[in-house]
Design an enzyme around this catalytic site. Structure first.
Site, PDB file in Angstrom:
ATOM      1  N   ARG A 276      12.268 -15.460  -7.101  1.00  0.00           N
ATOM      2  CA  ARG A 276      12.807 -16.339  -6.057  1.00  0.00           C
ATOM      3  C   ARG A 276      13.314 -17.638  -6.677  1.00  0.00           C
ATOM      4  O   ARG A 276      14.387 -18.139  -6.322  1.00  0.00           O
ATOM      5  CB  ARG A 276      11.699 -16.659  -5.037  1.00  0.00           C
ATOM      6  CG  ARG A 276      11.365 -15.499  -4.118  1.00  0.00           C
ATOM      7  CD  ARG A 276      10.073 -15.744  -3.344  1.00  0.00           C
ATOM      8  NE  ARG A 276       9.881 -14.725  -2.325  1.00  0.00           N
ATOM      9  CZ  ARG A 276       8.746 -14.503  -1.687  1.00  0.00           C
ATOM     10  NH1 ARG A 276       7.661 -15.236  -1.970  1.00  0.00           N
ATOM     11  NH2 ARG A 276       8.670 -13.576  -0.766  1.00  0.00           N
TER      12      ARG A 276
ATOM     13  N   ILE B 131       5.411  -2.127   1.712  1.00  0.00           N
ATOM     14  CA  ILE B 131       5.692  -2.281   0.275  1.00  0.00           C
ATOM     15  C   ILE B 131       5.593  -0.920  -0.408  1.00  0.00           C
ATOM     16  O   ILE B 131       6.443  -0.556  -1.239  1.00  0.00           O
ATOM     17  CB  ILE B 131       4.732  -3.295  -0.398  1.00  0.00           C
ATOM     18  CG1 ILE B 131       4.959  -4.697   0.183  1.00  0.00           C
ATOM     19  CG2 ILE B 131       4.927  -3.313  -1.910  1.00  0.00           C
ATOM     20  CD1 ILE B 131       4.035  -5.762  -0.349  1.00  0.00           C
TER      21      ILE B 131
ATOM     22  N   ALA C  87       1.004   3.870   2.407  1.00  0.00           N
ATOM     23  CA  ALA C  87       1.761   4.126   3.637  1.00  0.00           C
ATOM     24  C   ALA C  87       2.325   2.836   4.245  1.00  0.00           C
ATOM     25  O   ALA C  87       2.967   2.877   5.296  1.00  0.00           O
ATOM     26  CB  ALA C  87       0.874   4.832   4.666  1.00  0.00           C
TER      27      ALA C  87
ATOM     28  N   ASN D 114     -11.286  -8.784   2.562  1.00  0.00           N
ATOM     29  CA  ASN D 114     -10.666  -8.219   1.370  1.00  0.00           C
ATOM     30  C   ASN D 114     -11.696  -7.876   0.294  1.00  0.00           C
ATOM     31  O   ASN D 114     -11.482  -6.961  -0.495  1.00  0.00           O
ATOM     32  CB  ASN D 114      -9.580  -9.146   0.845  1.00  0.00           C
ATOM     33  CG  ASN D 114      -8.296  -8.921   1.621  1.00  0.00           C
ATOM     34  OD1 ASN D 114      -7.784  -7.816   1.646  1.00  0.00           O
ATOM     35  ND2 ASN D 114      -7.808  -9.936   2.304  1.00  0.00           N
TER      36      ASN D 114
ATOM     37  N   ASP E 153       7.615 -14.816  -6.916  1.00  0.00           N
ATOM     38  CA  ASP E 153       7.891 -16.257  -6.893  1.00  0.00           C
ATOM     39  C   ASP E 153       8.849 -16.621  -8.032  1.00  0.00           C
ATOM     40  O   ASP E 153       9.766 -17.425  -7.862  1.00  0.00           O
ATOM     41  CB  ASP E 153       6.568 -17.034  -7.024  1.00  0.00           C
ATOM     42  CG  ASP E 153       5.519 -16.498  -6.062  1.00  0.00           C
ATOM     43  OD1 ASP E 153       5.727 -16.642  -4.853  1.00  0.00           O
ATOM     44  OD2 ASP E 153       4.538 -15.885  -6.518  1.00  0.00           O
TER      45      ASP E 153
ATOM     46  N   HIS F 285      -0.597 -17.602  -6.015  1.00  0.00           N
ATOM     47  CA  HIS F 285       0.487 -17.075  -5.176  1.00  0.00           C
ATOM     48  C   HIS F 285       0.213 -17.530  -3.739  1.00  0.00           C
ATOM     49  O   HIS F 285      -0.301 -16.784  -2.906  1.00  0.00           O
ATOM     50  CB  HIS F 285       0.562 -15.553  -5.246  1.00  0.00           C
ATOM     51  CG  HIS F 285       1.535 -14.999  -4.235  1.00  0.00           C
ATOM     52  ND1 HIS F 285       2.891 -15.214  -4.323  1.00  0.00           N
ATOM     53  CD2 HIS F 285       1.350 -14.298  -3.094  1.00  0.00           C
ATOM     54  CE1 HIS F 285       3.489 -14.650  -3.285  1.00  0.00           C
ATOM     55  NE2 HIS F 285       2.579 -14.096  -2.516  1.00  0.00           N
TER      56      HIS F 285
ATOM     57  N   GLY G 232      -2.557   1.365  -0.401  1.00  0.00           N
ATOM     58  CA  GLY G 232      -1.718   0.913   0.713  1.00  0.00           C
ATOM     59  C   GLY G 232      -0.385   1.631   0.702  1.00  0.00           C
ATOM     60  O   GLY G 232       0.651   1.096   1.090  1.00  0.00           O
TER      61      GLY G 232
ATOM     62  N   GLY H 273      -1.742  -7.223  -3.017  1.00  0.00           N
ATOM     63  CA  GLY H 273      -2.314  -7.560  -1.704  1.00  0.00           C
ATOM     64  C   GLY H 273      -2.911  -8.955  -1.693  1.00  0.00           C
ATOM     65  O   GLY H 273      -3.624  -9.338  -2.621  1.00  0.00           O
TER      66      GLY H 273
ATOM     67  N   GLN I  84     -12.921  -0.958  -4.866  1.00  0.00           N
ATOM     68  CA  GLN I  84     -11.812  -0.447  -5.690  1.00  0.00           C
ATOM     69  C   GLN I  84     -12.012  -0.833  -7.150  1.00  0.00           C
ATOM     70  O   GLN I  84     -11.739  -0.046  -8.058  1.00  0.00           O
ATOM     71  CB  GLN I  84     -10.466  -0.945  -5.156  1.00  0.00           C
ATOM     72  CG  GLN I  84     -10.099  -0.249  -3.831  1.00  0.00           C
ATOM     73  CD  GLN I  84      -8.745  -0.634  -3.279  1.00  0.00           C
ATOM     74  OE1 GLN I  84      -7.998  -1.394  -3.886  1.00  0.00           O
ATOM     75  NE2 GLN I  84      -8.429  -0.109  -2.109  1.00  0.00           N
TER      76      GLN I  84
END
Ligand code: NAD
Ligand code: LMR
Length: 329
Positions: free
Chosen positions: A163, A17, A14, A106, A160, A188, A12, A131, A113
């Site tokens: 945060r 994140i 491009a 997913n 988390d 998460h 990912g 992801g 992968q």
């Protein structure tokens, strides 16, 4: 520079994140200021050109540690010899999509992968899944990689954790570096549980310093759990720089260790500790040393914490059942 470069794969690449992450990896913040890196960027075919644009910018930074960039849409190439894999690319939930649809979509990404990691990665591969739904995507990838030790597959709850540190520091008028031993448990997702029962602030019990149970249950825990949604609401896009920062923190801590007397939060395959069913990828308090993590053992879990942990773990069990019934694990 005599050290062998570390191969870091980012999927990912491009995306938003990816854009916040790659420059920090290349500048040495992921692994250390003396560790050269080679980047492997995995994207879907239509996004390859955008990834090339990012690679041009990486070149233009003239980072001394960056020893090469390869861009590909083939997972077997992307994970060839990979030492660290950051799985960021995922299928976001779109309008009308049920949770099962999201998990299935997913599965189409993380299963191949995982297999490509199994077949091509270096022996010391460490995987961080960012992801979403991160914990269960990590489970799917891990199940497709039977030759890789299961504990090398982790998912990110460090955002988390970070945060929660800031919310607690603001409430108590302290600095985040005064706070130790905070824990994020579970998934998460909005069911996650930020636990300060074992935390200290400037060496004193965090619960005593806060001294406000209503704030803890009605503000702190929900604010941290719903922060992702609040960011989307405010920015019109999901968190990117803070997510990239947490990914850097997660891998840096895993490789370089936690400081004495403190721990961090990582979603890792459960060994059954704290009643979390074995194999679920759930967030725990962990210490890291010599490139390995260990769950902090022996913490007293009160009734309130027990119920919160159980609720988040129940959600993870449901997600595991869902992907099992879809044949993804
Ligand atoms: P984004 O949409 O900007 O970028 C995602 C990128 O992934 C896109 O460029 C897309 O082309 C690529 N991609 C899609 N399928 C791919 C595949 N099969 N292989 C390689 N690349 C692929 O999204 P973003 O803002 O960068 O977020 C990425 C993911 O991170 C999302 O799932 C988001 O929900 C999640 N996230 C997780 C956390 C966390 O704390 N765990 C925090 C923030 C965001
Ligand atoms: C976050 O915690 O910021 C993200 O996981 C939110 C999201 O749904 O992308």
């Amino acid at each position: 520079m005599t050290r062998t470069p570390v191969n870091v794969t980012v999927t990912g690449a491009a995306g938003q994140i990816g854009y916040a992450l790659l420059f920090r990896i290349a500048s040495g913040q992921l692994l250390g200021a003396d560790v050269p890196v080679k980047l492997r960027l995995l994207e879907i075919t239509p996004a390859l050109k955008a990834a090339e644009g990012t690679a041009m910018e990486l070149d233009d930074c003239a980072f001394p540690l960056l020893q090469g960039i390869e861009i590909t849409d083939d997972p077997n190439v992307a994970f060839d010899g990979s030492n660290v894999a950051l799985l960021v690319g995922a299928r976001p939930r779109t309008k009308g999509m049920e949770r099962g649809d999201l998990l299935e979509a997913n599965g189409g990404i993380f299963k191949p992968q995982g297999k490509a990691i199994n077949d091509n990665a270096a022996d010391d591969i460490r995987v961080l899944v960012v992801g979403n739904p991160a914990n269960t995507n990590a489970l799917i990838a891990q199940a497709a990689a039977p030759d890789v030790p299961a504990e090398r597959f982790t998912a990110m709850t460090r955002l988390d954790h970070n945060r929660a540190l800031t919310q607690l520091a603001k409430k108590t008028g302290t600095s985040v570096s005064d706070i130790k031993r905070l824990t994020i448990w579970g998934n998460h997702s909005a069911t996650q549980y930020s636990d300060i029962h074992h935390a200290t602030i400037g060496g004193k019990s965090a619960v005593e310093v806060v001294n406000d149970e209503k704030w803890l249950t009605e503000e702190f825990i929900p604010t941290v759990a719903k922060r992702g949604a609040a960011i989307i609401e405010a920015r019109g896009a999901s968190s990117a720089a803070s997510a990239a920062n947490a990914a850097i923190d997660h891998v840096h801590t895993w490789v370089n260790g936690t400081e004495e007397g403190n721990w961090t939060s990582m979603a890792i395959p459960s060994d059954g500790s704290y009643g979390v069913p074995e194999g679920l990828i759930s967030s725990f308090p962990v210490t890291c040393k010599d490139g390995k993590y260990e769950i902090v053992q022996g913490l007293d879990i009160n009734e309130f914490s027990r119920a919160k942990i159980d609720a988040s773990v129940a959600e993870l069990s449901e997600e595991r059942e869902a992907v099992r019934s879809l044949g993804l694990i």
